[in-house]
Write a protein that holds these residues in place. Sequence first.
Motif, PDB file in Angstrom:
ATOM      1  N   LEU A  36       0.815  -1.211   0.000  1.00 19.73           N
ATOM      2  CA  LEU A  36       0.000   0.000   0.000  1.00 19.73           C
ATOM      3  C   LEU A  36       0.852   1.267   0.000  1.00 19.73           C
ATOM      4  O   LEU A  36       0.496   2.259  -0.633  1.00 19.73           O
ATOM      5  CB  LEU A  36      -0.916   0.019   1.230  1.00 19.73           C
ATOM      6  N   ASN A  37       1.992   1.228   0.716  1.00 18.13           N
ATOM      7  CA  ASN A  37       2.789   2.437   0.859  1.00 18.13           C
ATOM      8  C   ASN A  37       3.910   2.567  -0.161  1.00 18.13           C
ATOM      9  O   ASN A  37       4.604   3.564  -0.197  1.00 18.13           O
ATOM     10  CB  ASN A  37       3.395   2.499   2.272  1.00 18.13           C
ATOM     11  N   ASN A  38       4.081   1.556  -0.994  1.00 20.03           N
ATOM     12  CA  ASN A  38       5.170   1.577  -1.959  1.00 20.03           C
ATOM     13  C   ASN A  38       4.655   2.025  -3.324  1.00 20.03           C
ATOM     14  O   ASN A  38       3.747   1.412  -3.887  1.00 20.03           O
ATOM     15  CB  ASN A  38       5.765   0.163  -2.062  1.00 20.03           C
ATOM     16  N   GLU A  39       5.269   3.073  -3.843  1.00 15.14           N
ATOM     17  CA  GLU A  39       4.767   3.612  -5.111  1.00 15.14           C
ATOM     18  C   GLU A  39       5.122   2.752  -6.324  1.00 15.14           C
ATOM     19  O   GLU A  39       4.631   2.994  -7.426  1.00 15.14           O
ATOM     20  CB  GLU A  39       5.285   5.051  -5.308  1.00 15.14           C
ATOM     21  N   ASP A  40       5.984   1.741  -6.111  1.00 16.65           N
ATOM     22  CA  ASP A  40       6.307   0.840  -7.221  1.00 16.65           C
ATOM     23  C   ASP A  40       5.142  -0.075  -7.571  1.00 16.65           C
ATOM     24  O   ASP A  40       5.113  -0.683  -8.635  1.00 16.65           O
ATOM     25  CB  ASP A  40       7.513  -0.040  -6.860  1.00 16.65           C
ATOM     26  N   TRP A  41       4.210  -0.188  -6.639  1.00 19.35           N
ATOM     27  CA  TRP A  41       3.085  -1.097  -6.872  1.00 19.35           C
ATOM     28  C   TRP A  41       1.812  -0.295  -7.120  1.00 19.35           C
ATOM     29  O   TRP A  41       1.556   0.691  -6.452  1.00 19.35           O
ATOM     30  CB  TRP A  41       2.885  -2.018  -5.676  1.00 19.35           C
ATOM     31  N   GLU A  42       1.035  -0.778  -8.094  1.00 17.06           N
ATOM     32  CA  GLU A  42      -0.248  -0.110  -8.324  1.00 17.06           C
ATOM     33  C   GLU A  42      -1.382  -1.117  -8.167  1.00 17.06           C
ATOM     34  O   GLU A  42      -1.217  -2.313  -8.373  1.00 17.06           O
ATOM     35  CB  GLU A  42      -0.285   0.550  -9.703  1.00 17.06           C
ATOM     36  N   LEU A  43      -2.530  -0.583  -7.823  1.00 15.19           N
ATOM     37  CA  LEU A  43      -3.700  -1.431  -7.610  1.00 15.19           C
ATOM     38  C   LEU A  43      -4.156  -2.042  -8.922  1.00 15.19           C
ATOM     39  O   LEU A  43      -4.176  -1.388  -9.950  1.00 15.19           O
ATOM     40  CB  LEU A  43      -4.853  -0.588  -7.077  1.00 15.19           C
ATOM     41  N   THR A  44      -4.526  -3.311  -8.866  1.00 14.79           N
ATOM     42  CA  THR A  44      -5.125  -3.925 -10.041  1.00 14.79           C
ATOM     43  C   THR A  44      -6.372  -4.681  -9.569  1.00 14.79           C
ATOM     44  O   THR A  44      -6.867  -4.425  -8.477  1.00 14.79           O
ATOM     45  CB  THR A  44      -4.091  -4.809 -10.764  1.00 14.79           C
ATOM     46  N   GLU A  45      -6.853  -5.576 -10.416  1.00 19.45           N
ATOM     47  CA  GLU A  45      -8.049  -6.352 -10.101  1.00 19.45           C
ATOM     48  C   GLU A  45      -8.151  -6.755  -8.621  1.00 19.45           C
ATOM     49  O   GLU A  45      -7.254  -7.395  -8.090  1.00 19.45           O
ATOM     50  CB  GLU A  45      -7.983  -7.617 -10.937  1.00 19.45           C
ATOM     51  N   SER A  46      -9.236  -6.416  -7.981  1.00 20.93           N
ATOM     52  CA  SER A  46      -9.449  -6.774  -6.585  1.00 20.93           C
ATOM     53  C   SER A  46     -10.847  -7.362  -6.436  1.00 20.93           C
ATOM     54  O   SER A  46     -11.713  -7.101  -7.250  1.00 20.93           O
ATOM     55  CB  SER A  46      -9.323  -5.531  -5.696  1.00 20.93           C
ATOM     56  N   THR A  47     -11.029  -8.137  -5.387  1.00 20.26           N
ATOM     57  CA  THR A  47     -12.364  -8.732  -5.219  1.00 20.26           C
ATOM     58  C   THR A  47     -12.913  -8.438  -3.827  1.00 20.26           C
ATOM     59  O   THR A  47     -12.170  -8.350  -2.859  1.00 20.26           O
ATOM     60  CB  THR A  47     -12.342 -10.269  -5.407  1.00 20.26           C
ATOM     61  N   LEU A  48     -14.217  -8.274  -3.785  1.00 25.09           N
ATOM     62  CA  LEU A  48     -14.903  -8.037  -2.516  1.00 25.09           C
ATOM     63  C   LEU A  48     -15.747  -9.267  -2.226  1.00 25.09           C
ATOM     64  O   LEU A  48     -16.499  -9.722  -3.081  1.00 25.09           O
ATOM     65  CB  LEU A  48     -15.795  -6.802  -2.645  1.00 25.09           C
ATOM     66  N   SER A  49     -15.601  -9.819  -1.020  1.00 19.98           N
ATOM     67  CA  SER A  49     -16.443 -10.970  -0.699  1.00 19.98           C
ATOM     68  C   SER A  49     -17.017 -10.809   0.701  1.00 19.98           C
ATOM     69  O   SER A  49     -16.483 -10.064   1.527  1.00 19.98           O
ATOM     70  CB  SER A  49     -15.653 -12.270  -0.813  1.00 19.98           C
ATOM     71  N   ARG A  50     -18.107 -11.489   0.941  1.00 15.21           N
ATOM     72  CA  ARG A  50     -18.749 -11.391   2.238  1.00 15.21           C
ATOM     73  C   ARG A  50     -18.761 -12.758   2.904  1.00 15.21           C
ATOM     74  O   ARG A  50     -19.096 -13.761   2.274  1.00 15.21           O
ATOM     75  CB  ARG A  50     -20.187 -10.895   2.093  1.00 15.21           C
ATOM     76  N   ARG A  51     -18.354 -12.794   4.150  1.00 14.50           N
ATOM     77  CA  ARG A  51     -18.386 -14.054   4.902  1.00 14.50           C
ATOM     78  C   ARG A  51     -18.944 -13.768   6.280  1.00 14.50           C
ATOM     79  O   ARG A  51     -18.430 -12.905   6.998  1.00 14.50           O
ATOM     80  CB  ARG A  51     -16.981 -14.639   4.987  1.00 14.50           C
ATOM     81  N   ASP A  52     -19.992 -14.463   6.644  1.00 14.52           N
ATOM     82  CA  ASP A  52     -20.636 -14.306   7.954  1.00 14.52           C
ATOM     83  C   ASP A  52     -20.896 -12.837   8.306  1.00 14.52           C
ATOM     84  O   ASP A  52     -20.653 -12.410   9.432  1.00 14.52           O
ATOM     85  CB  ASP A  52     -19.773 -14.955   9.057  1.00 14.52           C
ATOM     86  N   GLY A  53     -21.352 -12.084   7.350  1.00 16.64           N
ATOM     87  CA  GLY A  53     -21.726 -10.702   7.635  1.00 16.64           C
ATOM     88  C   GLY A  53     -20.572  -9.707   7.593  1.00 16.64           C
ATOM     89  O   GLY A  53     -20.784  -8.508   7.701  1.00 16.64           O
ATOM     90  N   ASP A  54     -19.325 -10.193   7.456  1.00 14.82           N
ATOM     91  CA  ASP A  54     -18.176  -9.287   7.344  1.00 14.82           C
ATOM     92  C   ASP A  54     -17.743  -9.202   5.884  1.00 14.82           C
ATOM     93  O   ASP A  54     -17.846 -10.181   5.148  1.00 14.82           O
ATOM     94  CB  ASP A  54     -16.990  -9.799   8.167  1.00 14.82           C
ATOM     95  N   TYR A  55     -17.247  -8.043   5.512  1.00 13.54           N
ATOM     96  CA  TYR A  55     -16.782  -7.868   4.137  1.00 13.54           C
ATOM     97  C   TYR A  55     -15.261  -7.926   4.081  1.00 13.54           C
ATOM     98  O   TYR A  55     -14.580  -7.319   4.919  1.00 13.54           O
ATOM     99  CB  TYR A  55     -17.270  -6.532   3.563  1.00 13.54           C
ATOM    100  N   TYR A  56     -14.762  -8.680   3.121  1.00 16.35           N
ATOM    101  CA  TYR A  56     -13.318  -8.805   2.942  1.00 16.35           C
ATOM    102  C   TYR A  56     -12.938  -8.255   1.572  1.00 16.35           C
ATOM    103  O   TYR A  56     -13.511  -8.670   0.556  1.00 16.35           O
ATOM    104  CB  TYR A  56     -12.897 -10.270   3.025  1.00 16.35           C
ATOM    105  N   LEU A  57     -12.007  -7.326   1.554  1.00 15.84           N
ATOM    106  CA  LEU A  57     -11.553  -6.771   0.291  1.00 15.84           C
ATOM    107  C   LEU A  57     -10.165  -7.343  -0.010  1.00 15.84           C
ATOM    108  O   LEU A  57      -9.215  -7.115   0.747  1.00 15.84           O
ATOM    109  CB  LEU A  57     -11.496  -5.238   0.391  1.00 15.84           C
ATOM    110  N   HIS A  58     -10.084  -8.122  -1.068  1.00 13.13           N
ATOM    111  CA  HIS A  58      -8.793  -8.699  -1.455  1.00 13.13           C
ATOM    112  C   HIS A  58      -8.173  -7.792  -2.503  1.00 13.13           C
ATOM    113  O   HIS A  58      -8.642  -7.751  -3.637  1.00 13.13           O
ATOM    114  CB  HIS A  58      -8.988 -10.110  -2.022  1.00 13.13           C
ATOM    115  N   LEU A  59      -7.148  -7.054  -2.103  1.00  8.76           N
ATOM    116  CA  LEU A  59      -6.557  -6.078  -3.016  1.00  8.76           C
ATOM    117  C   LEU A  59      -5.481  -6.734  -3.869  1.00  8.76           C
ATOM    118  O   LEU A  59      -4.615  -7.437  -3.353  1.00  8.76           O
ATOM    119  CB  LEU A  59      -5.939  -4.927  -2.220  1.00  8.76           C
TER     120      LEU A  59
END
Length: 291
Positions: A36-59
């Motif tokens: 997250l803090n390294n500018e060499d890396w950029e965000l790409t395809e990520s997925t959002l999933s829900r398990r037992d009422g909690d949301y998980y964001l896989h970046l």
Amino acid sequence: MTLFDDGTVSLSTVDDRIRCDLTLPDDEGGYQHQYLNNEDWELTESTLSRRDGDYYLHLGFRKPKPEKQVEKQGDDEDKTVHSVDLGIVNIATTSTAYFASGRELGHRHREFERIRGNLQQTGTQSAHRTIQQMSGRESRYVRDVLHRVANDIIEEALEHSCAYIAFENLRHIRERAPPVKGFHQWAHRQLVDLVEYKADAEGICVEYVDPENTSRRCPECGHTSEGNRARQAEFECEKCGATANADYVGAKNVRWRYIRRSLQSSRRTGDGQLALKSGTVTPNRGFVPSD
Ligand SMILES: [Zn+2]
């Protein structure tokens, strides 16, 4: 999705944009922070999933290529073109005669839709929960299959030293029957996206061509006619009698169309070799068998 420096993320939903707090592991040396803090890396395809009422964001993160590598194409080099036909019976067919069957994918999808229909009719809370679990499983399965097919396409392209991968432009309305829509249209879009970002990492360009007549043109003699496709799965030229698998013909014509366009519009692809199963064809030198 937009990530903010204050540890929040904004997501667009079917209703509205919502802003959420990211809960990251406390350890500042954790690998999540490194990305997250390294500018060499950029965000790409990520997925959002829900398990037992909690949301998980896989970046997902990727390292973008340095600018110089992007301009790797020289004018005078011969460039080999790999091409892909997208379909239903075969989800993907390449000009190197790689076939990725779509049968299992289609079968599983129909089965899922059937069970979902039944569950929806019962309308109970537990039926609703089962539907959610099933659709999670289904989308993981489809993603897994498409990732493998995308990897195979890239591998084929690398094996034949292809600088380009050509697809039909999916925005065009396809002339073939049955029309590609719904689930398959979505799967094709996903596959093209996956190939695009995997190709990017290998320095291969992805290009799109107008799909007009790619299923009706004879790759042997050029005769183009509706009658060449009397049967859905098989191609038979009315003029020269050449027969071939219809999807393979489609893949060859996508590549032919790309090379023709390149020759007409620029010197960009040089000789524009075509990657074939047993050799390459160039507009100037004709067929050259591979080793
Ligand atoms: Zn022909």
